[in-house]
Design an enzyme around this catalytic site. Sequence first.
Site, PDB file in Angstrom:
ATOM      1  CB  SER A 151     123.494 -15.840 118.021  1.00  0.00           C
ATOM      2  OG  SER A 151     122.958 -16.942 117.153  1.00  0.00           O
ATOM      3  CE1 TYR A 162     124.722 -19.578 122.153  1.00  0.00           C
ATOM      4  CE2 TYR A 162     122.478 -18.939 120.478  1.00  0.00           C
ATOM      5  CZ  TYR A 162     124.070 -19.342 120.088  1.00  0.00           C
ATOM      6  OH  TYR A 162     125.198 -18.847 119.530  1.00  0.00           O
TER       7      TYR A 162
END
Length: 368
Positions: free
Chosen positions: A214, A226
């Site tokens: 990401s 995350y």
Amino acid sequence: MWLYVVASLLGLFLLRRWHRERQTVPRLSEKHVLITGCDSGFGSLLARQLDARGMRVLAACLTEAGAAQLRAATSDRLQTVLLDVTSSKSIADVTAWVRQRVGDQGTTGLTPLLSPSCHPIIPSFTLPICASRGEAGTGLWAGGAAPALPISFPGLWGLVNNAGISIPTAPNEWLSKEDFVKVLNVNLVGLVEVTLSLLPLLRRARGRVVNVASVMGRVSCFGGGYCISKFGVEAFSDSLRRELRPFGVRVSIIEPGGFQTGIIDPAPLVKGFVGLWERLPAEAQAAYGRHYVDKYAKTTTLLQRLSSSRLSHVTDAMTHALLSRCPRSRYAAGWDARLIFVPLSYCPAWLSDTIIGLFLPIPASGIP
């Protein structure tokens, strides 16, 4: 004068890169690709795209409902399997399942003819006996020893590690160790274990590993597991790429920006955020203030609205990483990834902190 020379060289470099990246590997109908996280989002779309191109897709889903929905939208070539990447037993079972379907075939024992910095450009086939023995003056390469070439079809050509979660997400102080572990087990530890389990099949096939990270693996914009997990995916992929390159295995990282998938669905994100807020001690609630929760909810909703609905930007990058003879090491997908987050990752810390801070809530007892 020098400016024209530099511009000409840059133009030639870009033209050569464009030409090389357009070339695809042969025999797609014989190649197997395993994709994790196919219940929805990027994984589901990629499975459907590769199936439409005639590839043998092995789609790993978390739920039977997701698997059934995918099977209904694809051809009989596509096969589904249930996979929980946090379970070592589930990973071992899926590895055995994959081995049964692709076998132990691969291009072992021979070194392929290579194009510099690229994957083998010669497709698998059986050579005339004189050439395969390398007899000088005969066969396909007269006048010298014939280069060794692969003589069998690939087994597991590709692995796409796409499974991931984002909840819980909140300021780090609000979270417990278990909150971090929950995300890390899916996004990082599970990815590592799946990859290690399938590496023998990928190495023998001289295949591809595509790991979904990401832009949050470049710039950490919020607390929780995350961003940490995506930084870990980047590090694991970098070391893996260097280790497997001598075997002919290519490793690529996909860095999506904001896309409208379940990961950024405002409803569960805000619900989880409020739940974490409510379990905070009174002192911490007073320090942050209720407005912190409200501002977070508004920002999350705005993020979802600004995110792209064209998931194909990401799946096209995945497809290129799997099928191009010269895949890239990294793919930034989305306008925000290319124009905001990648440049921001190269900025000095004080500048990136200032820019990101403009979008973060200010705690009640914080300094404006």
